[in-house]
Design an enzyme around this catalytic site. Structure first.
Site, PDB file in Angstrom:
ATOM      1  N   SER A  94       0.865  -1.189   0.000  1.00  0.00           N
ATOM      2  CA  SER A  94       0.000   0.000   0.000  1.00  0.00           C
ATOM      3  C   SER A  94       0.893   1.228   0.000  1.00  0.00           C
ATOM      4  O   SER A  94       1.513   1.552   1.023  1.00  0.00           O
ATOM      5  CB  SER A  94      -0.906   0.002   1.237  1.00  0.00           C
ATOM      6  OG  SER A  94      -1.812  -1.076   1.188  1.00  0.00           O
ATOM      7  N   LYS A 169      -7.189   1.881  -2.645  1.00  0.00           N
ATOM      8  CA  LYS A 169      -6.759   1.474  -1.309  1.00  0.00           C
ATOM      9  C   LYS A 169      -6.712   2.657  -0.352  1.00  0.00           C
ATOM     10  O   LYS A 169      -7.120   2.553   0.804  1.00  0.00           O
ATOM     11  CB  LYS A 169      -5.393   0.787  -1.374  1.00  0.00           C
ATOM     12  CG  LYS A 169      -4.822   0.381  -0.010  1.00  0.00           C
ATOM     13  CD  LYS A 169      -5.756  -0.570   0.748  1.00  0.00           C
ATOM     14  CE  LYS A 169      -5.272  -0.846   2.171  1.00  0.00           C
ATOM     15  NZ  LYS A 169      -4.071  -1.687   2.222  1.00  0.00           N
ATOM     16  N   LYS A 237       0.399   5.786   8.071  1.00  0.00           N
ATOM     17  CA  LYS A 237       1.063   5.960   6.776  1.00  0.00           C
ATOM     18  C   LYS A 237       0.038   6.120   5.662  1.00  0.00           C
ATOM     19  O   LYS A 237       0.171   6.988   4.786  1.00  0.00           O
ATOM     20  CB  LYS A 237       1.973   4.751   6.510  1.00  0.00           C
ATOM     21  CG  LYS A 237       2.683   4.755   5.165  1.00  0.00           C
ATOM     22  CD  LYS A 237       2.015   3.863   4.134  1.00  0.00           C
ATOM     23  CE  LYS A 237       2.054   2.402   4.527  1.00  0.00           C
ATOM     24  NZ  LYS A 237       1.446   1.527   3.482  1.00  0.00           N
TER      25      LYS A 237
END
Length: 289
Positions: A94, A169, A237
């Site tokens: 990701s 995502k 993140k």
């Protein structure tokens, strides 16, 4: 197929295991003691990303962040040095959608195929081959990858061109993060108001407020079982990727930014390695509870 698999963490280990179980020939990079069973069941250890990619039909990456993908692909001894013409690179990490487009262009410019295919479903989804997989790349790349992805996931969607999977995502992580915050706030309110938060959760299940987050993470919040799961460090993140994307696109995502700051605070208080449902601890701390 001959597959180079790079990244054998909590998610990568079971994903690689499913591919080995299906009869594929895996060359594994980043093998540690905890992933040694993959070698014992038929995988081959590779000393470098280049070695893992050499002679492979497909190279799969499952590493933590954008700089890791760049280093594994294009650093010294990187996978790009070992790619053959037509080799498919599937990045299941990701990472930044913007960087993904650049990486895709470099791989395709060298004669390879690219698919970004980040996942949702956490450790349990990886172990049960039940991941949701969001894909960005050409029809050719997606068609070649799909039989492999079906060994690791159940819902597989070709969203669009390179970078579209990573964008999906990031959107997923925004929804998950904001919903965790909402459930944490609701349960904190219930407790402070004198209601049994467990019974409040029970009352909401099946109603319009029901969600996987309320079911799974709500229970973790009530029981204070915060073993990962999905660490706050990693989710922060992803929320930062969303905030950075909003800045680049001149978008206002105020609640996304707020949850990112809550995760900053959680990490600051030492909770970064706990499951993201532990965000409730930071919320309660703000109220001295």
């Amino acid at each position: 197929m001959k597959i180079g698999f790079i990244g054998l963490g909590v998610m990568g280990r079971p994903m690689a295991g499913h591919l080995i179980d299906a009869g594929h020939d895996l060359s594994l990079h980043r093998v540690k003691d905890v992933s040694r069973p993959l070698v014992e069941k038929g995988g081959t250890e590779a000393a470098s990303a280049k070695e893992a990619a050499s002679g492979a039909d497909v190279v799969i990456l499952m590493v933590p962040d954008t700089p890791d993908v760049e280093e594994v692909l294009f650093g010294e001894g990187g996978a790009a040095e070992g790619l053959g013409q037509g080799t498919l690179v599937i990045d299941m990490s990701s990472i930044s959608p913007v960087a993904t487009k650049e990486f895709a262009a470099r791989i395709e410019g060298a004669g390879g195929l690219w698919l970004d295919a980040p996942v949702s479903g956490g450790q349990a989804g990886a172990e049960n081959a039940a991941l949701t997989i969001m894909c960005g790349g050409s029809e050719e790349a997606f068609g070649k990858a799909k039989p492999l992805l079906e060994l690791m996931g159940k819902r597989i969607t070709h969203v669009g061109d390179a970078g579209a999977g990573q964008t999906a995502k990031v959107c997923n992580q925004v929804i998950v993060g904001l919903t965790i915050q909402a459930v944490a706030e609701a349960l904190t309110l219930a407790e402070a108001a004198g209601a049994d938060p467990a019974m409040v959760r029970e009352a909401l299940l099946g109603g319009f407020a029901d969600s996987t987050i309320l079911k799974v993470h709500g229970e973790r919040m009530l029981n204070e079982t915060f073993d990962p799961g999905f660490r706050i460090n990693l989710h922060r993140k992803d929320m930062t990727l969303a905030v950075d994307s909003a800045k680049a696109l001149d978008l206002a995502l105020p609640n996304t930014a707020t949850v990112q700051q809550m995760m900053n605070a959680a990490i600051g208080r030492g909770d970064g390695d706990l499951d993201h449902s532990a965000l409730i601890r930071t919320l309660k701390g703000l109220s001295g509870r």
